[in-house]
Structure formats: C-alpha cells, structure tokens
Motif scaffolding. Structure first.
Motif, mmCIF file in Angstrom:
data_model
loop_
_atom_site.group_PDB
_atom_site.id
_atom_site.type_symbol
_atom_site.label_atom_id
_atom_site.label_comp_id
_atom_site.label_asym_id
_atom_site.label_seq_id
_atom_site.Cartn_x
_atom_site.Cartn_y
_atom_site.Cartn_z
ATOM 1 N N LEU A 44 40.901 50.314 39.575
ATOM 2 C CA LEU A 44 41.622 49.470 38.630
ATOM 3 C C LEU A 44 42.242 48.248 39.285
ATOM 4 C CD1 LEU A 44 43.512 52.115 36.430
ATOM 5 C CD2 LEU A 44 41.514 50.746 35.791
ATOM 6 N N ARG A 45 42.047 48.074 40.595
ATOM 7 C CA ARG A 45 42.785 46.998 41.268
ATOM 8 C C ARG A 45 42.394 45.627 40.742
ATOM 9 N NH1 ARG A 45 40.250 47.404 47.399
ATOM 10 N NH2 ARG A 45 38.193 48.102 46.730
ATOM 11 N N TYR A 46 41.105 45.398 40.461
ATOM 12 C CA TYR A 46 40.703 44.082 39.976
ATOM 13 C C TYR A 46 41.138 43.863 38.536
ATOM 14 C CZ TYR A 46 38.093 43.971 44.301
ATOM 15 O OH TYR A 46 37.770 44.000 45.637
ATOM 16 N N GLU A 47 41.147 44.921 37.745
ATOM 17 C CA GLU A 47 41.676 44.798 36.385
ATOM 18 C C GLU A 47 43.160 44.454 36.422
ATOM 19 O OE1 GLU A 47 40.773 47.740 33.414
ATOM 20 O OE2 GLU A 47 38.821 48.175 34.330
ATOM 21 N N LEU A 48 43.919 45.083 37.331
ATOM 22 C CA LEU A 48 45.340 44.785 37.423
ATOM 23 C C LEU A 48 45.573 43.367 37.947
ATOM 24 C CD1 LEU A 48 48.229 45.609 37.021
ATOM 25 C CD2 LEU A 48 48.189 46.799 39.220
ATOM 26 N N LEU A 49 44.747 42.943 38.912
ATOM 27 C CA LEU A 49 44.849 41.563 39.391
ATOM 28 C C LEU A 49 44.577 40.571 38.259
ATOM 29 C CD1 LEU A 49 43.175 41.586 42.915
ATOM 30 C CD2 LEU A 49 45.513 40.848 42.385
ATOM 31 N N LEU A 50 43.573 40.858 37.439
ATOM 32 C CA LEU A 50 43.254 39.976 36.325
ATOM 33 C C LEU A 50 44.351 40.029 35.265
ATOM 34 C CD1 LEU A 50 41.155 37.976 35.344
ATOM 35 C CD2 LEU A 50 39.951 39.878 34.230
#
Length: 261
Positions: A44-50
């Motif tokens: 989920l790290r890229y979703e959270l970054l986005l």
C-alpha cells in the motif's frame, strides 16, 4: 529538580517514552519538529504516497522508511518504542492502544512520518496568538469532518482537523503565521462555524481533549495528520500501526526548517 519537557532534546524525550512515559507531546522539545506516524503494508505504500500527494495539506509527507525499518533519516530512534503511544488497526478497526509495538511491527511495514501542526505553535505564541491546549496542558482537540479527501486506489476517507480557538482580532495573524509552514499543514482549512464541516459539538472531539471557545474567540481548524488513520479506518485496511493521536514522533530536525519566509 524537575525538568521542563520543553528543554529536552529529541533523544532525551525518546528515552523517556521508551521507559514508560505516556503523555501527549504538545509543548515538548522546544524548536524540534514533531510528526504523525502511520505504518502500512508495503503493497500500500504507493497508494498512500499518492493519497498524500492528492491531499497535501492534510498529509504532508516528511519522511518514509524502507519496508520493516523502524528508523528513518529524520527519526534516528526506534519507531516501535520511542513514541508515547500507538494505535493498532486490523481490518480498518482500532483494536488496541499500546505502549510499544515491537512484536506488532511486521517486516513488510513501511513507516510514513507526516507533518504536524505542533510545528508552528511556538511561532503562534511568539506572534501573541494563544494556544489553549498548551495553556491547559492537554491534548489538542481533533475532529473527523464531512469533507472527503481525494481517493487514491483503495484509500479514501474524511479530512481530520485540529482546532484552536483564537481571539477574533488575532485570526488574521494566526492565518499568516501558520501559512508560513505549508509542509506542516499551513494555514487553516476552515474558520468559524464547525457545523459547516460536519462537526456537531466542539465539546466532543473524536480525538484529543476538548477546550473552551470563549467569548470573542473564533474556532480555527487546521488539516490534521491523523487523516491517514481515518483513511485506514474508512478503507478497511487489513493491518496498520499509527501513533496515538497527539502522542507524536519527535524528529531530529528543527521547526524552522519548515518555515518558508
């Protein structure tokens, strides 16, 4: 002889939390930046970054660790033990408030450190703007609003705000001073009527402690770094660890590093 917590270094404060002190951190470590913690599975790290990119006032990312890491460039302590309180989430539900999370810290967790409005509170005081929760020695009041954040993939949720009552004649000053710190929430997102953003009763915050709004004062609402935890709950994320609201990570970086002008 008692020690004023405002005079502690970040390392000294983290040692006290590591050995069992459990208090909100407003007013601690004068001049040192505090941050919200949210650790999510690596998938989920890229979703959270986005999500943070789409909602920068609520989710200003100051630092991100590698999967499984429990320290970062800006936080050289142990993220599992050196905050004064943690909240564990399973399937979007807060299931435990914990003193430390050594056993709960999984190898796939990616820690995010999100800016905190405590960073500009001393600047407010220096400009003559009172900060009620500091006067009272309590936690700042925080509220879940009816304002939706912009979604990112599977992550969505409402904006969370913190509130500080300000004398009417100092509202402009409070807006200008906090606006100089855009990387740690910046200027208020709402001024005045709490019902306009879905807050029914200021005396019943969703997180933190209530404070009195006195005659001649206006409630000012700033975007709050607890917003990612609200997204975790709204989105039913299977596993996450956050700080206990108001019980922050104290970083090895200065407040003035985030002041623009």
């Amino acid at each position: 002889m008692s020690v004023d917590v405002a005079d502690l270094t970040p390392a000294q404060a983290r040692e006290r939390f590591r050995t069992g002190e459990r208090v909100p951190t407003a007013g601690w470590c004068r001049g040192w930046t505090q941050a919200n913690l949210i650790a999510v599975p690596a998938r989920l790290r890229y979703e959270l970054l986005l999500f943070a990119h789409h909602n920068p006032q609520a989710c200003p990312v100051l630092d991100v660790g590698e999967p499984g890491a429990w320290s970062t460039a800006l936080f050289t302590g142990d993220l599992r033990t050196d905050l004064p309180g943690y909240r564990l989430y399973r399937d979007g539900r807060p299931v435990a408030d914990l003193d430390e999370v050594v056993e709960e810290w999984r190898a796939d967790l990616v820690p995010f450190l999100i800016g905190c409005s405590f960073t500009f509170e001393r600047a407010l005081l220096a400009a003559g703007v009172p900060v009620r929760h500091l006067e009272l020695g309590t936690n700042v009041p925080m509220y879940v609003t009816n304002v939706p954040c912009e979604a990112s993939g599977s992550l969505s949720g409402p904006l969370v705000v913190s509130m500080r009552p300000v004398p009417e004649e100092l509202v402009k000053t409070a807006v200008e001073v906090s606006g100089r710190y855009p990387r740690v929430h910046g200027a208020p997102v709402h001024i005045g009527d709490p019902a306009a953003i879905g807050i029914g009763d200021l005396a019943r915050p969703d997180f933190g402690d209530p404070v009195e709004v006195r005659a001649g004062e206006v409630p000012l609402f700033w975007a709050c770094g607890v917003t990612p935890q609200a997204a975790i709950m709204a989105s039913g994320v299977d596993y996450a660890i956050g700080h206990l609201p108001g019980h922050m990570a104290i970083l090895d970086v200065r407040d003035e590093d985030y002041r623009l002008v």
